[in-house]
Design a protein around this motif. Structure first.
Motif, mmCIF file in Angstrom:
data_model
loop_
_atom_site.group_PDB
_atom_site.id
_atom_site.type_symbol
_atom_site.label_atom_id
_atom_site.label_comp_id
_atom_site.label_asym_id
_atom_site.label_seq_id
_atom_site.Cartn_x
_atom_site.Cartn_y
_atom_site.Cartn_z
ATOM 1 N N PHE A 181 0.817 -1.215 0.000
ATOM 2 C CA PHE A 181 0.000 0.000 0.000
ATOM 3 C C PHE A 181 0.854 1.270 0.000
ATOM 4 C CE2 PHE A 181 -3.357 -2.902 1.703
ATOM 5 C CZ PHE A 181 -4.256 -2.722 0.653
ATOM 6 N N LEU A 182 2.053 1.198 0.555
ATOM 7 C CA LEU A 182 2.966 2.338 0.428
ATOM 8 C C LEU A 182 3.336 2.549 -1.038
ATOM 9 C CD1 LEU A 182 5.426 1.942 3.469
ATOM 10 C CD2 LEU A 182 3.862 3.837 3.055
ATOM 11 N N SER A 198 -1.733 3.654 4.369
ATOM 12 C CA SER A 198 -1.230 2.290 4.193
ATOM 13 C C SER A 198 -1.563 1.416 5.389
ATOM 14 C CB SER A 198 0.286 2.319 3.958
ATOM 15 O OG SER A 198 0.599 3.030 2.780
ATOM 16 N N THR A 202 -4.121 -1.674 5.254
ATOM 17 C CA THR A 202 -3.535 -2.957 5.665
ATOM 18 C C THR A 202 -4.385 -3.632 6.721
ATOM 19 O OG1 THR A 202 -1.267 -2.298 5.138
ATOM 20 C CG2 THR A 202 -1.550 -4.035 6.786
#
Length: 379
Positions: A181-182, A198, A202
């Motif tokens: 997600f980063l 993120s 997550t």
């Protein structure tokens, strides 16, 4: 964490390590296993303490290791490692605090660049991890730890038949998805990704994963999953409220120009070379008194960053001093959540845990303070 505990995954992992693999064959290896778990699991400090303690207790019983030693290892690898490897909630908080100062025009720079540079000045966390490793490897007992004794207890953990993968898969997924997600939120650049987003994405994804995995494999019913998830979420409400008020205080100090005021006083009475050391001490006192490193970050970064800019000091060094001071005070404080959770995870009395780990924390703090003064002179 509540779902992982309820699934029996931790008990399955302990059973695997103790009876099927047999890697732990000495007191040093028993504590080193908990230390390594604490270093590897950097997603959240409480998770680190709970898992390291749950895994370590059976081995401490086997080799008659005082619970105070296990509690020290759990505590010393929770906040320190979480504040060094910031691909977690700690990083999201710190990034948000620094970004807020940039948006207010305090400094013109990249928030992620400043934060990454600051991590290299997180001297207390580095010292704490090094001291803990030396304590385990050479069995160094100082202060109250010399008097710590093993107390027999009926605490043998037995697996209820659940697989260790009920613990390993969700944790591995948490670590992996943070990077994913980063990358996504950063448009292909991990360093430009949104830390807070993120973490949020997550945790939602892992929560859904546990729903399908735990319920789908009949590890728990849908009603039990829902009840456990809600109970775990409810425990975070007080923490969320504390952070809300802490952010409010940080915003108020910024609006009131507190940093600029303190900087004007400091420029008259304090050498810029001592600034990082003084910030470290102030952050340590605040975090020890309040028992929260996150609250300390929220209070001190809006003060320390403008002071550093006004005095033309090393901004990253000063932020590193805030992080180190927050972790140091939190590490020592008897009202800290990680201190309390670590003592509970190791089945150790809270007062004994605080007294036995304090000398090691003070040594690490002393090393960090000297380094902040030294790097203050270097510039």
């Amino acid at each position: 964490m509540a779902l992982i505990e309820k699934s029996g995954g931790i008990e399955g992992f302990v059973d695997f390590m103790q009876h099927k693999v047999g890697l732990v064959k000495s007191p040093r290896a028993a504590l080193m296993l908990s230390y390594l778990i604490g270093v590897v699991i950097f997603v959240e400090s409480s998770i680190t303490s709970l898992i390291a303690g749950a895994v370590g207790k059976p081995f401490c019983d086997k080799y008659k290791i005082p619970s105070a030693k296990l509690a020290f290892v759990c505590d010393s690898t929770s906040a320190p490692i979480s504040s060094l490897i910031i691909l977690n909630g700690w990083g999201a908080l710190l990034l948000g605090l620094v970004a807020t100062q940039i948006s207010l025009g305090v400094i013109d720079a990249s928030a992620i660049d400043i934060l990454i540079d600051a991590i290299f000045y997180n001297f207390y966390s580095m010292a704490a991890l090094a001291v803990t490793f030396l304590f385990i490897w050479f069995n160094i007992d100082i202060g109250a730890m010399k008097k710590a004794r093993y107390t027999a207890r009926n605490s043998d953990i037995t697996s209820n038949g659940a697989s260790m993968f009920y613990m390993l898969l969700p944790i591995a997924l948490m670590v992996l998805l943070v990077f994913v997600f980063l990358y996504i939120t950063g448009g292909g650049d991990i360093l430009k990704g949104s830390g807070s987003s993120s973490i949020f994405y997550t945790m939602l994804t892992v929560l859904l994963f546990t729903l399908f995995y735990f319920v789908g494999t009949k590890n728990m019913s849908l009603s039990l999953w829902s009840k456990t998830a809600l109970e775990g979420a409810w425990k975070l409400v007080p923490i969320a409220l504390i952070l809300l008020f802490a952010f409010a205080i940080g915003e108020m100090t910024t609006e009131l120009k507190t940093g600029h005021y303190l900087a004007s006083l400091a420029t008259q009475n304090l050498s810029v070379t001592l600034l990082a050391g003084v910030i470290f001490l102030i952050a340590s006192v605040i975090s020890f008194s309040t028992g929260t490193s996150w609250g300390t970050f929220s209070i001190m970064i809006p003060i320390a960053l403008p002071m550093a800019v006004a005095m033309d000091a090393n901004v990253a060094l000063c932020i590193g001093a805030v992080i180190s001071g927050g972790v140091f005070g939190d590490h020592c404080s008897p009202i800290s959540d990680t201190t309390i959770i670590s003592s509970m995870a190791a089945d150790c009395e809270l007062v004994e845990h605080v007294n036995t780990q304090l000398p090691y924390a003070l040594i690490s703090g002393g090393v960090a303070f000297v380094l902040f003064i030294l790097f203050g002179f270097i510039g």
